[in-house]
Write a protein that holds these residues in place. Sequence first.
Motif, PDB file in Angstrom:
ATOM      1  N   SER A 130       0.782  -1.228   0.000  1.00 33.90           N
ATOM      2  CA  SER A 130       0.000   0.000   0.000  1.00 33.90           C
ATOM      3  C   SER A 130       0.816   1.283   0.000  1.00 33.90           C
ATOM      4  N   MET A 187      -8.087  -6.860   4.760  1.00 37.90           N
ATOM      5  CA  MET A 187      -8.506  -6.094   3.588  1.00 37.90           C
ATOM      6  C   MET A 187      -8.408  -6.929   2.310  1.00 37.90           C
ATOM      7  N   ASP A 196      -5.834   1.741  -2.417  1.00 38.00           N
ATOM      8  CA  ASP A 196      -7.040   2.457  -2.013  1.00 38.00           C
ATOM      9  C   ASP A 196      -7.085   2.739  -0.517  1.00 38.00           C
ATOM     10  N   LEU A 197      -6.225   2.082   0.244  1.00 37.44           N
ATOM     11  CA  LEU A 197      -6.230   2.229   1.708  1.00 37.44           C
ATOM     12  C   LEU A 197      -4.884   2.738   2.215  1.00 37.44           C
ATOM     13  N   PHE A 200      -4.897   4.617   5.636  1.00 37.39           N
ATOM     14  CA  PHE A 200      -5.181   3.711   6.752  1.00 37.39           C
ATOM     15  C   PHE A 200      -3.954   2.863   7.074  1.00 37.39           C
TER      16      PHE A 200
END
Length: 293
Positions: A130, A187, A196-197, A200
């Motif tokens: 991520s 996830m 997309d995260l 977070f």
Amino acid sequence: MATFNRRKAKSTTGISPRAGRLSKRTLHHTQLDEGIQPTAPTLRRRGIYLLPNAFTTANLFCGFFAIVMAMNLKFDYAAVAIFAAMLLDSVDGRVARLTNTQSEFGAQYDSLSDMLSFGAAPALVVYEWSLRGMGKLGWLAAFVYCAGAALRLARFNTNIGVVDKRYFQGLPSPAAAALVTGFIWLMHDIGFAGPDLSWFAWTITLYAGLTMVTNVPFYSFKEINFRKSVPFIAIFVIVLVFVLVSSDPPKVLFGMFVLYGLSGYVIYFWRLFKGKPVSIVQTSETEMHDAKD
């Protein structure tokens, strides 16, 4: 034919049979008094214990395997490998204590393996999953986590004799790794993509990395004695935990470690509210005695 009592043959070393029951120091002085040159003691060959270090090697392999899986974009496999490393890490120390095979080599080997499995591996996995698209902010967060794990392990090794055994000083590195990779596993299981995260993942990575180097106390569960008998309800609770984890591992494991990752701050502010010392570092013999009681 008459029989005669046979006298025992004298020892070739000139030492009476009674010397066999003497201590090594007494035997050494006896040899000197009788004019016998004492033989040099044989040196015992130093080695390593196989059983606990085999579990530590398996822990090391799981950390390396997690990095390889992350490079191949198989992030669910990487997360499972780190959880397997966490299980092996909890076993090797107990095996060493139960079999009386503790050694300084095993302690150092365990710390180095933990640095890979719970420090470098989670940082690289979350970066590949991520944080790569965030540029400098992404790799800086991964580095903060990696450095936090290194500092946490170094502090644990140096403070092991002065910290209250009931608590960990800061979030343990296996729990921090489970917090980061548990989020990735959850996830991925739900179907969300890492990019997309990003924010977070960035927040959880920084939280885990910084919490490892705080003085916040986290319960260690070291007071549990596996050699003593337990009530029947304890066995039922263990079975219930296994059933819950097996029902949906990503959700249950991540939820458990989120609660544990927050529990330290609850203990910290509770002790602060009650007027108790929030530091678990024992600076006097009285504090160490109170902790044992």
